[in-house]
Enzyme design. Sequence first.
Site, PDB file in Angstrom:
ATOM      1  N   SER A 253       0.772  -1.226  -0.089  1.00  0.00           N
ATOM      2  CA  SER A 253      -0.209  -0.026  -0.169  1.00  0.00           C
ATOM      3  C   SER A 253       0.914   1.151  -0.053  1.00  0.00           C
ATOM      4  CB  SER A 253      -0.807  -0.008   1.381  1.00  0.00           C
ATOM      5  OG  SER A 253      -0.191   0.364   2.415  1.00  0.00           O
ATOM      6  N   LYS A 254       0.448   2.490  -0.253  1.00  0.00           N
ATOM      7  CA  LYS A 254       0.985   3.613  -0.027  1.00  0.00           C
ATOM      8  C   LYS A 254       1.888   3.841   0.989  1.00  0.00           C
ATOM      9  CE  LYS A 254      -2.756   5.996  -2.369  1.00  0.00           C
ATOM     10  NZ  LYS A 254      -3.553   4.863  -2.295  1.00  0.00           N
ATOM     11  N   ARG A 255       1.529   3.210   2.300  1.00  0.00           N
ATOM     12  CA  ARG A 255       2.393   3.226   3.184  1.00  0.00           C
ATOM     13  C   ARG A 255       4.014   2.882   3.081  1.00  0.00           C
ATOM     14  NH1 ARG A 255       1.528  -0.033   7.086  1.00  0.00           N
ATOM     15  NH2 ARG A 255       0.059  -1.236   5.883  1.00  0.00           N
ATOM     16  N   GLY A 257       5.481   3.348   0.262  1.00  0.00           N
ATOM     17  CA  GLY A 257       6.165   4.226  -0.891  1.00  0.00           C
ATOM     18  C   GLY A 257       5.248   3.999  -2.073  1.00  0.00           C
TER      19      GLY A 257
END
Length: 493
Positions: A253-255, A257
Site C-alpha cells: 500500500s501507499k504506506r 512508498g
Amino acid sequence: MTVRVRYGPSPTGEPHVGNIRTALFDWLFARHHGGQFLVRIEDTDQRRTVEGAEERIFDALRWLGIDWDEGPDIGGPYAPYRQSQRLPLYDEAVEKLLADGAAYRCACTPERLDALRKVQQSHKQPPGYDGHCRSRPLAEVEREIAEHEGRFVVRLRIPEDGVTEVVDALRGAVSFDNALLDDHVLRKADGYPTYHLASVVDDAAMAITHVFRGDEWLSSAPRHLLLYRALALEPPVFVHLPVILGPDKGKLSKRHGAVSVREYAAQGFLPEAMMNFLALLGWAKDDRTVQMSVDEIIAAFDIDGLGTTSATFDLERLTSMNGAYIRDLSADAFLARVGPWLEERLPAAVPRPVDAGILRPVAPLIQERVKLLSEVVDYTDFFFLEGPLPYAGESLLGKGFRNDRSGALAALTEVRSVLAGVEPWTAERIEAALRGLADRLELKPGVLFTPVRIAVTGRTVAPPLFETIALLGKERTLARLQDAAERLEQVAG
RNA sequence: GGCCCCAUCGUCUAGAGGCCUAGGACGCCAGCCUUUCAAGCUGGUAGCACGGGUUCGAAUCCCGUUGGGGCUACCA
C-alpha cells in the site's frame, strides 16, 4: 492451438505494481508461446470507473514496453474490448441460463440482504445468500420485481451438494464443497454483469486459453467453473498468482512508498529494470540468473518457473538492479536518458533547452555512481550553473579544517594560484598540481581536496575532482575558488 | 467463525528423496582500491517455522500444530 492471453484491468485509478505484474506475466507468456496478448477493459462497476484511468493503464504498459495485439484503442477481431460495450453478450448468456433454469431472478432488496447478513453474523452462521428467491413461486417473485420498479438481479443456481474441482496450473486440483457456495449474482440490477459473468463470457468469446490472475480469485474459481458448465463452454487454464506484499508482509500500500507504476517512472527507474525486477517477483529462470534482457526473459518465461509463495516488494533490490541497468547503458543512451531529467529538474536559472551533451566527457564517471536517473541532477548541476553556487560557507571547514578558518583560507588561496599556472588544462595536469601542493603543504590529499570540491561543485559528494575541474574550465574554477575564499572571510572564525 | 491458498538466509529465490556439511542475488559486516560518493575485487554473516510419521535415507512425500494471506458484496 494458439495461446491467447488477456489482461483485464478495471479503470478505477492508477495502475498498481501488483496489477501490472499480472499484465507482465500475461504478456511474457503470450510472447513466449508466440500467441496473442490483448487488453480488455473491465468497466462493469459504473460507480468505481474513473475518468482517464484507462489511458493511464495504457501509459503504464507502454512505459514498461508491453505491447498488445488487440485492445479498445486498436480494435481487433473480437471487438469491442470494453465490457460496458458488450452488454448484449452478457444478456444473451443470462437469457440462456434463465431458460435452462441454471439461473434465476431474485427480487431481494439490498436492505433485506443487509439484514440477512447481520442475522447470520450474530448467529455465527456463514454469511451468504439464503436462496430466498431460488425456490419461491415464479409469480410471487415477478410480482415483487414489479413492486420494485422492475429491478432485480440474476443469480446462478449452485448445486446443493457435490464438489467442484478447480485445476490450477500452479497448485493442481483444488476442491470446493458446493454446499458452501452461495448463489452469487451474475447480473446486477443496473443491468451490468458482475466480474464472474463478464469474465467467463468474454474469455470464452475471445478464445482465451490461459487466465493469469491474482490469488484472491482462487476462491471464486469454482463459481466460474460451474458457470462455464452451465453455459456449455470450455474453461481456460487457470493460473492463480501469489500476491505481492509490502515490507511489513501486509498488502502493498501507499504506506510502503510508491505503488503505482507512474511513480516509479517519476523517480528515475528504468522501465527495463522495472520489468526485470517485476518478472523476478514470483518467477525465476534458474538458480542464478538475475539480470536479463526482455528477450531473454521472454525466451525463458513459462508456467513451470512460477512460484506459489507471495513475494515481498523489495525496493532496495529494485534500486540495485536499476543501478546495474544504468551502468550498462551506452554513453549515448545514458546521455539521452538523462536529458529530460536535467530539463525538468535543473534550477530555472539554467537556460533552456539544456544541453546534456556537455556532460559527455564526464558522463561515464556519473553513470557508474547513480542508481536513479533523477540523481544525475545532484551530480551535475554545478556544470550548468553560472555565478555563485548554493552552499553554506561553513561547509568549507570540513573535518580537515575544523576550527581552522585561516588554514582553509590559505589552502584555497594556494590552490587557486597553483591552478592558475596549470597549462594545458587537463585532468592529469590538474591532479599533478594539486597533489604536489598537498605535499608541499604537508596535508593529506583528502584534507586539501575536500574544501576544493565544495568550492568548485558546491557539494560534498560529487564526481571525481580532477575531471570535474578540467571540464569546468579554468575560468569558472578560479572564479569559484575566489568566491569560496570570500565566503570563508565571512564565516565567523 | 467457515472455506481455500501458502511456508528455504532480513528480502527475492534455486531445490521436484540421496548431487545439500542447502546454491545464487539484494542487504549487511570486514578487507583491498581510493580525493568524496559510487563502482569493482576478496572474504564473511544469515535459512529449510514446529511436531509427528513414511523411508536405508527428507528442505523435498503424508498428517497435525503454528504463522501469514485470501474469500465469505448487486467491487474487481
